[in-house]
Design an enzyme around this catalytic site. Structure first.
Site, PDB file in Angstrom:
ATOM      1  N   ASP A  76       0.837  -1.206   0.000  1.00 14.10           N
ATOM      2  CA  ASP A  76       0.000   0.000   0.000  1.00 14.10           C
ATOM      3  C   ASP A  76       0.872   1.257   0.000  1.00 14.10           C
ATOM      4  O   ASP A  76       2.005   1.237   0.480  1.00 14.10           O
ATOM      5  CB  ASP A  76      -0.897  -0.037   1.251  1.00 14.10           C
ATOM      6  CG  ASP A  76      -2.009   0.986   1.174  1.00 14.10           C
ATOM      7  OD1 ASP A  76      -2.290   1.505   0.070  1.00 14.10           O
ATOM      8  OD2 ASP A  76      -2.608   1.282   2.229  1.00 14.10           O
ATOM      9  N   HIS A  79       3.044   3.434  -8.740  1.00 16.48           N
ATOM     10  CA  HIS A  79       2.909   2.007  -9.040  1.00 16.48           C
ATOM     11  C   HIS A  79       4.145   1.497  -9.800  1.00 16.48           C
ATOM     12  O   HIS A  79       4.592   0.366  -9.590  1.00 16.48           O
ATOM     13  CB  HIS A  79       1.649   1.751  -9.869  1.00 16.48           C
ATOM     14  CG  HIS A  79       0.375   2.100  -9.154  1.00 16.48           C
ATOM     15  ND1 HIS A  79       0.112   1.706  -7.854  1.00 16.48           N
ATOM     16  CD2 HIS A  79      -0.721   2.817  -9.547  1.00 16.48           C
ATOM     17  CE1 HIS A  79      -1.091   2.146  -7.492  1.00 16.48           C
ATOM     18  NE2 HIS A  79      -1.603   2.831  -8.501  1.00 16.48           N
ATOM     19  N   LEU A 107      11.560 -20.334  -4.519  1.00 18.18           N
ATOM     20  CA  LEU A 107      10.521 -19.479  -3.924  1.00 18.18           C
ATOM     21  C   LEU A 107       9.166 -19.734  -4.577  1.00 18.18           C
ATOM     22  O   LEU A 107       9.069 -19.848  -5.803  1.00 18.18           O
ATOM     23  CB  LEU A 107      10.912 -18.005  -4.127  1.00 18.18           C
ATOM     24  CG  LEU A 107       9.905 -16.972  -3.609  1.00 18.18           C
ATOM     25  CD1 LEU A 107       9.858 -16.979  -2.082  1.00 18.18           C
ATOM     26  CD2 LEU A 107      10.232 -15.573  -4.124  1.00 18.18           C
TER      27      LEU A 107
HETATM   28  C1  FPP Z   1      -1.895   0.194  -3.305  1.00 17.61           C
HETATM   29  O1  FPP Z   1      -1.409   1.509  -3.240  1.00 17.61           O
HETATM   30  C2  FPP Z   1      -1.264  -0.501  -4.412  1.00 17.61           C
HETATM   31  C3  FPP Z   1      -1.924  -0.999  -5.484  1.00 17.61           C
HETATM   32  C4  FPP Z   1      -3.392  -0.915  -5.642  1.00 17.61           C
HETATM   33  C5  FPP Z   1      -1.185  -1.632  -6.589  1.00 17.61           C
HETATM   34  C6  FPP Z   1      -0.007  -2.492  -6.220  1.00 17.61           C
HETATM   35  C7  FPP Z   1       0.795  -2.662  -7.430  1.00 17.61           C
HETATM   36  C8  FPP Z   1       2.138  -2.619  -7.502  1.00 17.61           C
HETATM   37  C9  FPP Z   1       3.031  -2.584  -6.368  1.00 17.61           C
HETATM   38  C10 FPP Z   1       2.774  -2.549  -8.839  1.00 17.61           C
HETATM   39  C11 FPP Z   1       3.111  -3.733  -9.598  1.00 17.61           C
HETATM   40  C12 FPP Z   1       2.918  -5.076  -9.034  1.00 17.61           C
HETATM   41  C13 FPP Z   1       3.440  -6.187  -9.597  1.00 17.61           C
HETATM   42  C14 FPP Z   1       3.123  -7.496  -9.006  1.00 17.61           C
HETATM   43  C15 FPP Z   1       4.336  -6.156 -10.760  1.00 17.61           C
HETATM   44  P1  FPP Z   1      -2.434   2.686  -3.399  1.00 17.61           P
HETATM   45  O2  FPP Z   1      -2.485   3.066  -4.832  1.00 17.61           O
HETATM   46  O3  FPP Z   1      -3.746   2.311  -2.816  1.00 17.61           O
HETATM   47  O4  FPP Z   1      -1.757   3.813  -2.570  1.00 17.61           O
HETATM   48  P2  FPP Z   1      -2.503   4.956  -1.739  1.00 17.61           P
HETATM   49  O5  FPP Z   1      -3.198   4.254  -0.604  1.00 17.61           O
HETATM   50  O6  FPP Z   1      -1.381   5.818  -1.286  1.00 17.61           O
HETATM   51  O7  FPP Z   1      -3.449   5.654  -2.658  1.00 17.61           O
END
Ligand code: FPP
Length: 249
Positions: free
Chosen positions: A16, A33, A127
């Site tokens: 997150d 992201h 893994l």
């Molecule tokens: C939450 O942060 C994160 C996500 C919804 C996306 C997670 C994706 C990645 C880490 C990128 C790629 C993943 C892979 C497996 C290649 P948020 O956007 O909700 O953050 P915020 O709470 O600050 O808005």
């Protein structure tokens, strides 16, 4: 102290804080992201050296479809880029990749790559990397219950024989052990629909830093903290020790 290579450790991560990381730098959310995807690669590489045998990453929830179209498309592009870019090296490093979640709502081109990566790494024995995409714990349980109900209605399963094992077997995670330790980055202290059934006895760590700042050193520190915890599985004394031994074997 040298680590016992035979012990199992399943770490789940709720990644997150990508959006806030980007917004704090005046960047579009998708930049967070993108940085987060680079962290995924670093963490996957570092995990086995920390004794992690199973790593489950929450990449896209059933709720995330409601985000702006540009952000959803950006994430789908990142997943695709990750699979295309890492397919060979994941296999070379003996990483077995699985995806959990609904999958049929994911764009067909990405779904085909997900299937291909699972196929190509099926024989890997290092893994166990599981990526949750279009995943929600409630949805997973609902699908499992539907499945079990259909089997019961068809006469293949007697309702009185349905126990916890039958439920676990109907989940997306049927091939995986329960998570031992779940980390959530970015300061929120909630589970957000992640592995609801499987996390019954998991230990949790809620870290303040956002996912794009989550380095292998932070993971190492978190795992060390986890190893110092005393898990009891609702039991006491010798029974708790026995349950710990089973969970780690
Ligand atoms: C939450 O942060 C994160 C996500 C919804 C996306 C997670 C994706 C990645 C880490 C990128 C790629 C993943 C892979 C497996 C290649 P948020 O956007 O909700 O953050 P915020 O709470 O600050 O808005």
């Amino acid at each position: 102290m040298p680590r016992d290579e035979s012990t199992r450790l399943h770490v789940g991560i709720i990644m997150d804080g990508n959006g806030r990381w980007a917004e704090a730098r005046g960047l579009p959310r998708v930049a967070g992201h993108t940085k987060g995807a680079r962290r995924v690669s670093e963490i996957v590489t570092a995990a086995p050296d920390l004794g992690i045998t199973h790593l489950t990453l929450y990449a896209f929830s059933t709720e995330n479809w409601q985000r702006p179209v540009a952000e959803v498309q950006g994430l789908m592009r990142l997943f695709r880029g990750y699979i295309l870019g890492k397919m060979d090296s994941l296999r070379a490093h003996d990483v077995r990749v699985r995806f959990i979640g609904m999958r049929h709502r994911v764009p067909a081109h990405l779904r085909q790559l997900m299937d291909l990566l699972e196929d190509k790494t099926r024989a890997c024995r290092g893994l166990n990397l599981t990526i949750a995409i279009d995943y929600g714990g409630r949805d997973e349980l609902t699908r499992a219950l539907r499945d079990i109900a259909a089997q019961a209605a068809g006469g293949a399963l007697a309702p009185e024989t349905i126990g916890e094992a039958a439920v676990a077997e109907a989940l997306d995670t049927r091939d995986l052990p329960d998570p031992d330790f779940i980390i959530r980055t970015s300061g929120e202290c909630r589970v957000s629909n992640f592995l609801l059934w499987q996390a019954t006895y998991a230990e949790y760590a809620f870290l303040k830093l956002p996912w794009p700042d989550f380095t292998p050193a932070v993971l190492a520190e978190a795992v060390e903290g986890y190893r110092g915890r005393h898990r009891r599985f609702g039991l006491i004394g010798a029974q708790a020790s026995a349950a710990r031994a089973v969970a780690e074997s």
